[in-house]
Structures are given as structure tokens and as C-alpha cells.
Write a protein that holds these residues in place. Structure first.
Motif, PDB file in Angstrom:
ATOM      1  N   GLN A  68      12.750  55.963  49.360  1.00 62.08           N
ATOM      2  CA  GLN A  68      12.146  55.312  50.521  1.00 62.08           C
ATOM      3  C   GLN A  68      10.626  55.459  50.519  1.00 62.08           C
ATOM      4  OE1 GLN A  68      14.321  57.256  53.634  1.00 62.08           O
ATOM      5  NE2 GLN A  68      16.248  56.290  53.014  1.00 62.08           N
ATOM      6  N   MET A  69      10.137  56.648  50.149  1.00 61.08           N
ATOM      7  CA  MET A  69       8.691  56.859  50.082  1.00 61.08           C
ATOM      8  C   MET A  69       8.082  56.044  48.938  1.00 61.08           C
ATOM      9  SD  MET A  69       7.965  58.704  52.677  1.00 61.08           S
ATOM     10  CE  MET A  69       9.351  57.854  53.488  1.00 61.08           C
ATOM     11  N   GLU A  70       8.800  55.903  47.850  1.00 57.29           N
ATOM     12  CA  GLU A  70       8.326  55.067  46.741  1.00 57.29           C
ATOM     13  C   GLU A  70       8.168  53.624  47.201  1.00 57.29           C
ATOM     14  OE1 GLU A  70      10.924  55.457  43.419  1.00 57.29           O
ATOM     15  OE2 GLU A  70      10.438  57.568  43.062  1.00 57.29           O
ATOM     16  N   TRP A  71       9.143  53.133  47.974  1.00 60.14           N
ATOM     17  CA  TRP A  71       9.071  51.774  48.499  1.00 60.14           C
ATOM     18  C   TRP A  71       7.859  51.624  49.411  1.00 60.14           C
ATOM     19  CZ3 TRP A  71       8.998  49.802  53.456  1.00 60.14           C
ATOM     20  CH2 TRP A  71       9.146  48.411  53.563  1.00 60.14           C
ATOM     21  N   LEU A  72       7.624  52.612  50.277  1.00 61.12           N
ATOM     22  CA  LEU A  72       6.508  52.549  51.217  1.00 61.12           C
ATOM     23  C   LEU A  72       5.172  52.573  50.478  1.00 61.12           C
ATOM     24  CD1 LEU A  72       5.602  52.424  54.125  1.00 61.12           C
ATOM     25  CD2 LEU A  72       5.865  54.910  54.282  1.00 61.12           C
ATOM     26  N   VAL A  73       5.052  53.419  49.480  1.00 63.33           N
ATOM     27  CA  VAL A  73       3.829  53.471  48.673  1.00 63.33           C
ATOM     28  C   VAL A  73       3.574  52.112  48.019  1.00 63.33           C
ATOM     29  CG1 VAL A  73       2.802  54.422  46.565  1.00 63.33           C
ATOM     30  CG2 VAL A  73       3.868  55.952  48.231  1.00 63.33           C
ATOM     31  N   TYR A  74       4.628  51.517  47.458  1.00 63.39           N
ATOM     32  CA  TYR A  74       4.487  50.225  46.785  1.00 63.39           C
ATOM     33  C   TYR A  74       4.045  49.135  47.763  1.00 63.39           C
ATOM     34  CZ  TYR A  74       5.725  45.917  44.347  1.00 63.39           C
ATOM     35  OH  TYR A  74       5.688  44.660  43.787  1.00 63.39           O
ATOM     36  N   GLN A  75       4.665  49.106  48.941  1.00 59.92           N
ATOM     37  CA  GLN A  75       4.305  48.100  49.943  1.00 59.92           C
ATOM     38  C   GLN A  75       2.848  48.242  50.366  1.00 59.92           C
ATOM     39  OE1 GLN A  75       6.261  45.511  51.001  1.00 59.92           O
ATOM     40  NE2 GLN A  75       7.635  46.265  49.401  1.00 59.92           N
ATOM     41  N   LEU A  76       2.403  49.466  50.564  1.00 54.53           N
ATOM     42  CA  LEU A  76       1.010  49.684  50.961  1.00 54.53           C
ATOM     43  C   LEU A  76       0.052  49.324  49.840  1.00 54.53           C
ATOM     44  CD1 LEU A  76       1.272  53.068  52.907  1.00 54.53           C
ATOM     45  CD2 LEU A  76       0.819  50.809  53.878  1.00 54.53           C
ATOM     46  N   SER A  77       0.440  49.608  48.604  1.00 51.56           N
ATOM     47  CA  SER A  77      -0.449  49.352  47.466  1.00 51.56           C
ATOM     48  C   SER A  77      -0.720  47.862  47.263  1.00 51.56           C
ATOM     49  CB  SER A  77       0.136  49.960  46.188  1.00 51.56           C
ATOM     50  OG  SER A  77       1.274  49.229  45.751  1.00 51.56           O
ATOM     51  N   LYS A  78       0.144  47.004  47.802  1.00 48.25           N
ATOM     52  CA  LYS A  78      -0.044  45.561  47.674  1.00 48.25           C
ATOM     53  C   LYS A  78      -0.995  45.006  48.740  1.00 48.25           C
ATOM     54  CE  LYS A  78       4.248  44.248  47.866  1.00 48.25           C
ATOM     55  NZ  LYS A  78       5.415  43.326  47.811  1.00 48.25           N
ATOM     56  N   ARG A  79      -1.361  45.850  49.701  1.00 50.47           N
ATOM     57  CA  ARG A  79      -2.207  45.410  50.793  1.00 50.47           C
ATOM     58  C   ARG A  79      -3.669  45.760  50.511  1.00 50.47           C
ATOM     59  NH1 ARG A  79       1.180  43.991  54.931  1.00 50.47           N
ATOM     60  NH2 ARG A  79      -0.639  43.714  56.268  1.00 50.47           N
ATOM     61  N   PRO A  80      -4.614  45.161  51.256  1.00 46.42           N
ATOM     62  CA  PRO A  80      -6.028  45.511  51.075  1.00 46.42           C
ATOM     63  C   PRO A  80      -6.275  47.001  51.327  1.00 46.42           C
ATOM     64  CG  PRO A  80      -5.804  43.515  52.403  1.00 46.42           C
ATOM     65  CD  PRO A  80      -4.434  44.087  52.258  1.00 46.42           C
ATOM     66  N   VAL A  81      -7.313  47.527  50.700  1.00 45.43           N
ATOM     67  CA  VAL A  81      -7.633  48.947  50.850  1.00 45.43           C
ATOM     68  C   VAL A  81      -7.835  49.322  52.316  1.00 45.43           C
ATOM     69  CG1 VAL A  81      -9.434  50.670  50.416  1.00 45.43           C
ATOM     70  CG2 VAL A  81      -8.573  49.268  48.540  1.00 45.43           C
ATOM     71  N   LYS A  82      -8.462  48.435  53.079  1.00 50.91           N
ATOM     72  CA  LYS A  82      -8.676  48.730  54.495  1.00 50.91           C
ATOM     73  C   LYS A  82      -7.353  48.925  55.238  1.00 50.91           C
ATOM     74  CE  LYS A  82     -13.166  46.755  55.710  1.00 50.91           C
ATOM     75  NZ  LYS A  82     -13.839  45.750  56.581  1.00 50.91           N
ATOM     76  N   ASP A  83      -6.340  48.174  54.859  1.00 52.83           N
ATOM     77  CA  ASP A  83      -5.027  48.321  55.493  1.00 52.83           C
ATOM     78  C   ASP A  83      -4.409  49.668  55.150  1.00 52.83           C
ATOM     79  OD1 ASP A  83      -5.349  45.826  56.519  1.00 52.83           O
ATOM     80  OD2 ASP A  83      -3.577  44.942  55.584  1.00 52.83           O
ATOM     81  N   ILE A  84      -4.605  50.119  53.913  1.00 57.23           N
ATOM     82  CA  ILE A  84      -4.082  51.422  53.512  1.00 57.23           C
ATOM     83  C   ILE A  84      -4.726  52.522  54.348  1.00 57.23           C
ATOM     84  CG2 ILE A  84      -3.910  53.087  51.630  1.00 57.23           C
ATOM     85  CD1 ILE A  84      -3.901  50.725  49.676  1.00 57.23           C
ATOM     86  N   VAL A  85      -6.043  52.447  54.483  1.00 54.54           N
ATOM     87  CA  VAL A  85      -6.772  53.441  55.277  1.00 54.54           C
ATOM     88  C   VAL A  85      -6.339  53.383  56.735  1.00 54.54           C
ATOM     89  CG1 VAL A  85      -9.042  54.118  56.140  1.00 54.54           C
ATOM     90  CG2 VAL A  85      -8.745  53.529  53.732  1.00 54.54           C
ATOM     91  N   MET A  86      -6.162  52.170  57.272  1.00 54.19           N
ATOM     92  CA  MET A  86      -5.776  52.044  58.674  1.00 54.19           C
ATOM     93  C   MET A  86      -4.360  52.572  58.902  1.00 54.19           C
ATOM     94  SD  MET A  86      -6.544  51.438  61.728  1.00 54.19           S
ATOM     95  CE  MET A  86      -8.193  50.822  61.410  1.00 54.19           C
ATOM     96  N   PHE A  87      -3.457  52.366  57.949  1.00 50.62           N
ATOM     97  CA  PHE A  87      -2.114  52.947  58.044  1.00 50.62           C
ATOM     98  C   PHE A  87      -2.229  54.469  58.173  1.00 50.62           C
ATOM     99  CE2 PHE A  87       1.561  55.050  56.256  1.00 50.62           C
ATOM    100  CZ  PHE A  87       2.637  54.342  56.763  1.00 50.62           C
ATOM    101  N   ASP A  88      -3.064  55.052  57.345  1.00 52.61           N
ATOM    102  CA  ASP A  88      -3.265  56.502  57.368  1.00 52.61           C
ATOM    103  C   ASP A  88      -3.906  56.942  58.678  1.00 52.61           C
ATOM    104  OD1 ASP A  88      -2.867  58.917  56.156  1.00 52.61           O
ATOM    105  OD2 ASP A  88      -4.662  58.844  54.906  1.00 52.61           O
TER     106      ASP A  88
END
Length: 263
Positions: free
Chosen positions: A102-122
Motif C-alpha cells: 500500500q505504501m509502495e502504491w502511495l509513493v508511486y501515485q505521489l511521484s507522478k504528481r508535480p513536486v509542489k504536490d508532493i511537498v503539499m501532501f507532506d
């Protein structure tokens, strides 16, 4: 210092923005109306940073970029909302047979998004994560697992967010509402901890950019301008006072006080 430039010639419709704070700057660039990509750089001094920023601005303007009259409609801050954050948390529980998948899936989904989205998720994660740093929840974790160190409590709170928004918010008010989830974890011979969730954003960033944790943390600090500061806790319970813990959370004590979930 912040400068926003746009380039609108023929079919090109791009923006470029630089934001200098102290001895570092953040450059955001991309197609108008999008989140864009991000780059950062740090210098030995504020003066050196300002000179480099001015040089980049002059270079862009020589290429035809002009100063934008307004930020409106030029770029989006992020497409990662709180609603989307919780949707991703909920969806990941359906992807895979265990938390690792499940965490692998979440990492993959986030990695496909813009860097700003990754930071905002965090950033959204950390906002809720800090709110769960309470004396009551620590007591609940202590009873459930027959003890709870600092790291253990960190992983317990990650598990709490993994349960979803409704379970999270209810547990903040009433930690004993976690009892059904904890009993299920016990039946599965697991522990209520999810260390992996703490690093999914960083892993997604590394997967997307090839850069490491230190570079991600530097970008996170620059984009959010809010360093991660753990609040102080005033404990209203004592680990040596079993009667006090029993009175505080009688349902949890009945379930785990004598037979805790071992971690």
C-alpha cells in the motif's frame, strides 16, 4: 524578493518565477496555469544569492520574458488539497495485501504528481500529525502496547492517520474510539504502527527527481516556510500508576492492560 515573468509568443505560454529569501532562492517554471516545476539553490551569502537571481532575471528578459502584471491565473500553488490527501490515504488501503504494498502504491501515485504536490501532501500530513501529539493518545498507545517510547508513539500516530479522517478526528477527541481498530490489528497479529507512512513524500520526491532526503528537506523548508517543530506535552498520567491509567481509559485497559499488543 519575488519576480514573476511570463513568455507569451506564438504557441508558447510559459511562466518563470524566482523567490529569494536570505541566501537561497526558489525558481518555479512551466506552462501558464499549471503548478510548474521547482528548483532551489543556496549560496554562501545573501549578496551572492541576490546577484545570481538578478543575473537569471536579466537572462530571461533578454529571451523575451516580461514581468507579469499579476499572479492570477499564471500559476497554481498546488493541486494537492486536504480532500485529495484523505482520498489518497483511503485509496491506498485498497491497493495491496499489506501495508508495504500500500505504501509502495502511495509513493508511486505521489511521484507522478508535480513536486509542489508532493511537498503539499507532506505539509498536510505534518499538520494533522502534529495535532495528534497529545498526552491522551500517548496514554492510549502506552496501554495498548504495554509501553510506548518516543519512536513508538511517532509510528502509532502515523497508523492513526492511516485509518482515515473520520477515525483520526474521533480518536483525537476520544482515544478509546480506536478500540475496534486495535482489536482488528491484534487479530491480524500486527502492531498499531506504520513507520513507512512518515517517509512516503520523501521517497516519492527521490523517485521523481533522483535527489536525496537532505535536498527534499531543504525544498520542503523553502516552499512551506514552516520548519517542523514538535510541540511540548504536559502529561496528565504516570506510567507507574496503573490505577490511574485504568481509570483514564477503562475500555482500553480491559482489552490490553494485562495482555498488551507486543511491539
Amino acid at each position: 524578493m519575488e519576480t514573476l515573468l511570463i513568455y507569451q509568443v506564438g504557441s508558447s505560454n510559459k511562466f518563470w518565477k524566482i523567490n529569494q529569501t536570505g541566501n537561497s532562492y526558489v525558481v518555479t517554471y512551466g506552462k501558464v496555469g499549471t503548478v510548474g516545476a521547482v528548483k532551489t539553490k543556496t549560496f554562501d551569502s545573501e549578496e551572492e544569492c541576490r546577484k545570481e537571481a538578478d543575473k537569471l532575471i536579466r537572462s530571461k528578459m533578454k529571451k523575451g520574458y516580461v514581468i507579469a502584471e499579476s499572479n492570477n491565473l499564471v500559476l497554481k500553488d498546488s493541486t494537492m488539497t486536504e480532500t485529495l490527501f484523505w482520498e489518497l490515504i483511503d485509496k491506498c488501503k485498497e491497493k495491496g495485501d499489506d501495508s508495504d504494498e500500500q505504501m509502495e502504491w502511495l509513493v508511486y501515485q505521489l511521484s507522478k504528481r508535480p513536486v509542489k504536490d508532493i511537498v503539499m501532501f507532506d505539509y498536510i500530513f505534518n499538520t494533522y500529525y502534529l495535532k495528534s501529539y497529545t498526552s491522551d493518545l500517548w496514554a492510549a498507545a502506552y496501554i495498548t502496547m504495554g509501553g510506548c517510547s518516543d519512536d513508538c508513539f511517532d509510528y502509532f500516530r502515523a497508523f492513526l492517520l492511516y485509518l482515515g479522517k473520520e477515525a483520526y478526528e474521533t480518536a483525537i477527541k476520544d482515544p478509546e474510539s480506536l478500540l475496534p481498530y486495535l482489536k482488528l490489528i491484534e487479530e491480524q497479529e500486527e502492531v498499531p504502527q506504520l513507520e513507512e507512512l512518515l517517509s512516503v513524500a520523501c521517497e516519492a520526491y527521490e523517485e521523481k527527481t533522483g535527489q536525496d532526503f537532505e535536498e527534499y528537506q531543504d525544498l520542503y523548508d523553502k516552499l512551506t516556510n514552516e520548519p517542523f517543530n514538535q510541540p511540548e506535552i504536559e502529561f496528565d498520567w504516570d506510567e507507574d500508576d496503573e490505577e490511574g491509567l485504568k481509570k483514564k481509559f477503562p475500555l482500553l485497559w480491559e482489552a490490553f492492560g494485562e495482555t498488551p499488543i507486543e511491539y
